[in-house]
Design a protein around this motif. Structure first.
Motif, PDB file in Angstrom:
ATOM      1  N   VAL A 219       7.232  10.853  -5.689  1.00 19.23           N
ATOM      2  CA  VAL A 219       7.422   9.767  -6.317  1.00 19.23           C
ATOM      3  C   VAL A 219       8.491   9.111  -5.325  1.00 19.23           C
ATOM      4  O   VAL A 219       9.551   9.536  -5.152  1.00 19.23           O
ATOM      5  CB  VAL A 219       8.197   9.727  -7.712  1.00 19.23           C
ATOM      6  CG1 VAL A 219       8.564   8.338  -8.033  1.00 19.23           C
ATOM      7  CG2 VAL A 219       7.049  10.221  -8.751  1.00 19.23           C
ATOM      8  N   ILE A 220       8.194   7.856  -4.808  1.00 12.84           N
ATOM      9  CA  ILE A 220       9.416   7.314  -3.777  1.00 12.84           C
ATOM     10  C   ILE A 220       9.015   5.844  -4.125  1.00 12.84           C
ATOM     11  O   ILE A 220       8.243   5.114  -4.529  1.00 12.84           O
ATOM     12  CB  ILE A 220       9.058   7.656  -2.463  1.00 12.84           C
ATOM     13  CG1 ILE A 220       7.459   6.824  -1.765  1.00 12.84           C
ATOM     14  CG2 ILE A 220       9.041   9.128  -2.180  1.00 12.84           C
ATOM     15  CD1 ILE A 220       7.487   7.103  -0.344  1.00 12.84           C
ATOM     16  N   LEU A 221      10.109   5.076  -3.440  1.00 13.49           N
ATOM     17  CA  LEU A 221      10.080   3.688  -3.523  1.00 13.49           C
ATOM     18  C   LEU A 221       9.359   3.060  -2.376  1.00 13.49           C
ATOM     19  O   LEU A 221       9.070   3.627  -1.332  1.00 13.49           O
ATOM     20  CB  LEU A 221      11.676   3.187  -3.491  1.00 13.49           C
ATOM     21  CG  LEU A 221      12.558   3.427  -4.641  1.00 13.49           C
ATOM     22  CD1 LEU A 221      13.964   3.354  -4.244  1.00 13.49           C
ATOM     23  CD2 LEU A 221      12.233   2.710  -5.702  1.00 13.49           C
ATOM     24  N   LEU A 222       9.048   1.685  -2.707  1.00 15.51           N
ATOM     25  CA  LEU A 222       8.187   1.044  -1.436  1.00 15.51           C
ATOM     26  C   LEU A 222       9.059   1.094  -0.090  1.00 15.51           C
ATOM     27  O   LEU A 222       8.628   1.367   1.081  1.00 15.51           O
ATOM     28  CB  LEU A 222       7.952  -0.368  -2.005  1.00 15.51           C
ATOM     29  CG  LEU A 222       7.532  -1.173  -0.619  1.00 15.51           C
ATOM     30  CD1 LEU A 222       5.873  -0.886  -0.422  1.00 15.51           C
ATOM     31  CD2 LEU A 222       7.326  -2.849  -1.397  1.00 15.51           C
ATOM     32  N   ASP A 223      10.493   0.868  -0.311  1.00 17.89           N
ATOM     33  CA  ASP A 223      11.233   0.815   0.854  1.00 17.89           C
ATOM     34  C   ASP A 223      11.071   2.238   1.717  1.00 17.89           C
ATOM     35  O   ASP A 223      11.314   2.364   2.797  1.00 17.89           O
ATOM     36  CB  ASP A 223      12.404   0.353   0.771  1.00 17.89           C
ATOM     37  CG  ASP A 223      12.908  -0.969   0.405  1.00 17.89           C
ATOM     38  OD1 ASP A 223      11.913  -1.859   0.924  1.00 17.89           O
ATOM     39  OD2 ASP A 223      13.836  -1.576  -0.128  1.00 17.89           O
ATOM     40  N   GLU A 224      11.076   3.141   0.755  1.00 19.50           N
ATOM     41  CA  GLU A 224      10.913   4.524   1.221  1.00 19.50           C
ATOM     42  C   GLU A 224       9.725   4.823   2.205  1.00 19.50           C
ATOM     43  O   GLU A 224       9.781   5.514   3.076  1.00 19.50           O
ATOM     44  CB  GLU A 224      11.349   5.680   0.233  1.00 19.50           C
ATOM     45  CG  GLU A 224      12.739   5.587  -0.331  1.00 19.50           C
ATOM     46  CD  GLU A 224      13.083   6.351  -1.299  1.00 19.50           C
ATOM     47  OE1 GLU A 224      14.244   6.789  -1.722  1.00 19.50           O
ATOM     48  OE2 GLU A 224      12.140   6.421  -2.238  1.00 19.50           O
ATOM     49  N   LEU A 225       8.720   4.344   1.699  1.00 20.44           N
ATOM     50  CA  LEU A 225       7.415   4.447   2.360  1.00 20.44           C
ATOM     51  C   LEU A 225       7.314   3.843   3.527  1.00 20.44           C
ATOM     52  O   LEU A 225       7.026   4.282   4.707  1.00 20.44           O
ATOM     53  CB  LEU A 225       6.211   3.971   1.306  1.00 20.44           C
ATOM     54  CG  LEU A 225       4.808   4.025   2.065  1.00 20.44           C
ATOM     55  CD1 LEU A 225       4.431   5.485   2.009  1.00 20.44           C
ATOM     56  CD2 LEU A 225       3.870   3.206   1.292  1.00 20.44           C
ATOM     57  N   MET A 226       8.159   2.432   3.680  1.00 17.39           N
ATOM     58  CA  MET A 226       8.199   2.023   4.800  1.00 17.39           C
ATOM     59  C   MET A 226       8.872   2.455   5.837  1.00 17.39           C
ATOM     60  O   MET A 226       8.537   2.375   7.080  1.00 17.39           O
ATOM     61  CB  MET A 226       8.757   0.412   4.544  1.00 17.39           C
ATOM     62  CG  MET A 226       7.884  -0.606   3.753  1.00 17.39           C
ATOM     63  SD  MET A 226       6.194  -0.892   4.440  1.00 17.39           S
ATOM     64  CE  MET A 226       5.128   0.231   3.466  1.00 17.39           C
ATOM     65  N   LEU A 227       9.905   3.342   5.587  1.00 17.88           N
ATOM     66  CA  LEU A 227      10.624   4.076   6.495  1.00 17.88           C
ATOM     67  C   LEU A 227       9.752   5.296   7.179  1.00 17.88           C
ATOM     68  O   LEU A 227      10.170   5.857   8.230  1.00 17.88           O
ATOM     69  CB  LEU A 227      11.752   4.711   5.809  1.00 17.88           C
ATOM     70  CG  LEU A 227      12.934   3.980   5.239  1.00 17.88           C
ATOM     71  CD1 LEU A 227      13.958   4.732   4.453  1.00 17.88           C
ATOM     72  CD2 LEU A 227      13.576   3.088   6.486  1.00 17.88           C
ATOM     73  N   LEU A 228       8.594   5.476   6.642  1.00 22.67           N
ATOM     74  CA  LEU A 228       7.654   6.727   7.057  1.00 22.67           C
ATOM     75  C   LEU A 228       6.941   5.961   8.072  1.00 22.67           C
ATOM     76  O   LEU A 228       5.991   6.632   8.695  1.00 22.67           O
ATOM     77  CB  LEU A 228       6.959   7.136   6.009  1.00 22.67           C
ATOM     78  CG  LEU A 228       7.809   8.298   5.006  1.00 22.67           C
ATOM     79  CD1 LEU A 228       6.970   8.491   3.980  1.00 22.67           C
ATOM     80  CD2 LEU A 228       8.509   9.093   5.799  1.00 22.67           C
ATOM     81  N   ILE A 229       6.715   4.597   8.474  1.00 23.14           N
ATOM     82  CA  ILE A 229       5.760   4.040   9.215  1.00 23.14           C
ATOM     83  C   ILE A 229       6.325   4.372  10.807  1.00 23.14           C
ATOM     84  O   ILE A 229       7.388   4.401  11.150  1.00 23.14           O
ATOM     85  CB  ILE A 229       5.948   2.572   9.212  1.00 23.14           C
ATOM     86  CG1 ILE A 229       5.438   1.998   7.888  1.00 23.14           C
ATOM     87  CG2 ILE A 229       5.053   1.837  10.068  1.00 23.14           C
ATOM     88  CD1 ILE A 229       5.273   0.710   7.352  1.00 23.14           C
ATOM     89  N   ASP A 230       5.203   4.972  11.474  1.00 24.98           N
ATOM     90  CA  ASP A 230       5.304   5.389  12.827  1.00 24.98           C
ATOM     91  C   ASP A 230       5.849   3.966  13.754  1.00 24.98           C
ATOM     92  O   ASP A 230       5.431   3.125  13.497  1.00 24.98           O
ATOM     93  CB  ASP A 230       4.006   5.698  13.511  1.00 24.98           C
ATOM     94  CG  ASP A 230       3.791   7.059  12.869  1.00 24.98           C
ATOM     95  OD1 ASP A 230       2.508   7.410  12.868  1.00 24.98           O
ATOM     96  OD2 ASP A 230       4.759   7.822  12.386  1.00 24.98           O
TER      97      ASP A 230
END
Length: 230
Positions: A219-230
């Motif tokens: 479970v993560i936040l949208l902003d945290e997912l965006m940090l995983l973008i290459d």
């Protein structure tokens, strides 16, 4: 409440995982799909869904506010990202194939909130305009809570070599949770975007996130997912 990015390893950590070493989250974007669950017109209605308790109007007003001002905008951001990258996007929705709903699963026929009649072609059963699927995007229709057990979606995922699924939608404690659990049981790696989901109440939302986190999904936040973008 502001939640600082990178806190996802400690947010929604249940008793079972109090001492667990949570691995870093990695996304294999070329084998990852977005799944948007049940964000349909019926839930934007000004009155509670049919058969809901009319004495809890304020609860549904709060839910609609979260849906309109958080869930739908964040789901829209996810859609824009996946579409821009040409990563696969899927939708699931509840709808019955018969006018009287006799094809629905038992859970959809029980008295109370779940017992909502949504014929396939009705306006109430359609996905909201802000998230309208493109012609090239797959939409599955289910008469169950889980978008996996009620459809051929897992087969489609495997045919398309999808191994990871980013999930958003409603309701966190019902169709979202059931789908996440089914995906995990079939060995898909699941990421649930907590601020692109909602339950009827914030309490139910938070409780369910704690229950499914670290075992059925991360479970993560949208902003945290965006940090995983290459």
């Amino acid at each position: 409440m502001n939640k600082h990015p990178l806190d996802w390893k400690n947010r929604h950590r249940s008793f079972y995982y109090a001492d667990a070493e949570i691995p870093d989250l990695q996304v294999d974007w070329h084998h990852t799909a977005l799944l948007v669950i049940d964000i349909q017109n019926v839930y934007l209605e000004e009155s509670p869904p049919e058969n809901a308790d009319k004495s809890v109007d304020n609860v549904w007003a709060d839910f609609r506010s979260r849906l309109l001002h958080q869930v739908i905008p964040n789901a829209k951001t996810l859609l824009h990202f996946f579409r821009a990258k040409k990563f696969p996007v899927f939708f699931a929705r509840i709808a019955c194939l018969t006018e009287d709903g006799r094809d629905r699963s038992l859970s959809q026929k029980r008295p109370g909130f779940n017992n909502i009649l949504l014929p396939f072609m009705s306006d109430e059963a359609q996905i909201v305009d802000d998230l309208k699927p493109l012609h090239s995007e797959i939409v599955v229709t289910k008469t169950t809570d889980s978008a996996i057990t009620g459809t051929n979606l897992s087969l489609i995922f495997r045919n398309m070599e999808i191994r990871q699924v980013v999930v958003c939608g409603i309701f966190t404690d019902q169709c979202v949770s059931s789908t996440v659990r089914s995906l995990a049981d079939e060995s898909f790696d699941v990421i649930l975007i907590e601020d692109a989901c909602a339950a009827a109440t914030e309490e139910l939302h938070e409780r369910e996130l704690e229950i499914i986190n670290n075992i059925y999904c991360q479970v993560i936040l949208l902003d945290e997912l965006m940090l995983l973008i290459d």
